[in-house]
Design a protein around this motif. Sequence first.
Motif, PDB file in Angstrom:
ATOM      1  N   LEU A  80       0.834  -1.203   0.000  1.00 40.35           N
ATOM      2  CA  LEU A  80       0.000   0.000   0.000  1.00 40.35           C
ATOM      3  C   LEU A  80       0.872   1.257   0.000  1.00 40.35           C
ATOM      4  O   LEU A  80       0.586   2.240  -0.714  1.00 40.35           O
ATOM      5  N   ARG A  85      -0.809   4.704  -1.336  1.00 41.67           N
ATOM      6  CA  ARG A  85      -1.962   4.725  -0.424  1.00 41.67           C
ATOM      7  C   ARG A  85      -1.419   4.792   1.004  1.00 41.67           C
ATOM      8  O   ARG A  85      -1.430   3.829   1.774  1.00 41.67           O
ATOM      9  N   GLU A  88      -3.671   4.452   4.443  1.00 44.04           N
ATOM     10  CA  GLU A  88      -4.084   3.062   4.632  1.00 44.04           C
ATOM     11  C   GLU A  88      -2.904   2.220   5.085  1.00 44.04           C
ATOM     12  O   GLU A  88      -3.040   1.357   5.964  1.00 44.04           O
ATOM     13  N   SER A 289       3.676   6.856  -6.149  1.00 47.00           N
ATOM     14  CA  SER A 289       4.244   7.175  -4.838  1.00 47.00           C
ATOM     15  C   SER A 289       5.331   8.233  -4.922  1.00 47.00           C
ATOM     16  O   SER A 289       5.752   8.777  -3.892  1.00 47.00           O
TER      17      SER A 289
END
Length: 649
Positions: A80, A85, A88, A289
């Motif tokens: 993740l 993300r 999360e 990312s």
Amino acid sequence: MTATVQSLRALLQRSTIEDHDEILKASNEVLKKSKTDIQAQHSKVVALIKLDRYDDTLRVFEDAGDALKGKAAVEYAYALYKCGRLREAAEVAAKSAGGRGAKHVEAQASYRAENFANAATIYDGLLGDEEELGNEYNDLRINTWATDAQRLWQREGDLSRARKPAREDLESFETSYNAACASLARGDLKQGEILLKRAKELCKTSEDLSPEEKESELLPIAIQQLYSLVIQGKLEEAEEIVEEISLDNIVEKSTARIAQNNILITQHQNINPYILHKKFHEAPEPEGSDTFFKFQSDTLEANSHALDLQVQKYDGVIRSTAKALARRPYPSTNPHDNLLSIYNAAARVRGETNQKAIQELRSLLDRRPKDIGLVLTIVQLYAGEGNTTSAVNVLESSLRSLEESISESDQAVRYNPGLVSVLIALYQREGRKSHIKTELAKAASFWRKQSSEQQPSSLLRAAAASLLHSSDPADLAISQELFSTLRKKNPADKFALAGYVASYATSDLQKVQKELNILPRSQDLVSDIDITALESAGVPQSQASLAANAAVIAGARKRAAKEQQNARAKKRIRKSRLPKDYDPSKKPDPERWLPLRDRSSYRPKGRKGKQRAADRTQGGIVNEKVEAEKQKAATGGGSTLAKKKKGKR
């Protein structure tokens, strides 16, 4: 089925970092026959992570369900994190029982999500004895320094209490680099430059890195060096650093974009603004990312607006900034929000700073009275013209509208330490000492009602010191309370301790007797001062004396300039304009401008002339016959003087 599982386990036991493809193939073979084999699923996600296939890893987790997410929580959180993300990832890692590995993932995800306070707390908990941690200890020091630097960039916490690099921090290029970033964020540019040079030297001489790795590690150091030199105005040295930076060799798009921005800043004076605008927007945007931190994206956005203004895209800047401001809280003390307001104002007046532009912005302020960025823009324009009074009036009017609001957020904006300091600075320029004291007292009264975490120490310190000199007992009581609060927040604060003693010294000396004994004696404080040298240097003058002396000197200079100008004017008189009998050694007649008959040296000739002169003389003998004839003529008494002569019709 059993044989296949056993072969997979045997393969895992003898696996190395090179054969993740083989592990993936074996895992897929097992999953074809048993889709719910959790060990095969676990092996597959580990292999995919090792192969940097993070999107595929998340798909496996989503297809497998909660069982695999629970068994491989650290791997799930890491996938993740790598897919962007971040929140999360931090939540999954925090709930897992993955030990130190999960803590590292949570800290890294929190760091990228800009939750630096949480990351710092986790890293502090992971730090321990160097011998027990081994190589992990060095990684923790590197990450801790990076977190501290980011907190400084984001202005989180007290900048004055930021830690300084220790000897061990200067032994590796990673910690030296992060310590340099912290110094730059704190505003210590010289220290940052020294640490960056140290980091570069350690990287170049490192025996643990290959030539390719050294080149990769030196790039961010050079980019940060370039930033440091640009901020200090050392453009010649910056141009030398530009030669070391190759944009094509930078893998991360975010780093490449920042590098290109810094390079263009060094070249902006020699490049056509339209070409500069084109080059700035040619850089690719980061993806996934690979993202900017907020302070980086805010700076790049501001630079984009500045370039748009240079190429006269005023309407575009107005639309984009107005759209962005519509999504922001109002009013706001966020620096980026206020910067957007400033660019919006600059676009509306086409970059002008004259009186017409100020009046146009004041008309806009009537429609947006709580726009802090716009208020500060007008204040700056007035202050730039030396019109401090108008600047004070504008700022006071806006703050008054916030003060009268019933919204708590408006009240917090009203007493924001930055705005209060701007108003106090303007008061100081006009010598309004009583206004300064009143403003600090009002601000302190507001923040005393807030929680201790929200109270700005810098503002409370200023208010406490100002009210300490007041003759009003109520102000002195507030000063005592403020110094007490500051002491509780930081017992080691010597300023708070001294202020606490001073505030009670005149009213309740017994209460502060213990603290008084802690303070150093005045004799000790001045023991190393050379009194003879001070006396020979003279007594320093106050600001008022310096201002008076400056006025006297300025007046003397004006007089000297005027005399010099008069001397020049005398020299410039042409000879053709001087009288024929002009003698420069003789003083000119002061009555030379009067008519001849009005001068004191005038002597009329003849009987009639002497008679007229006698008639004009004040205090002389009056001839009644002559005066009667004059009066009779003036009133039309039938004198022949009043009759007209007959002539031809």
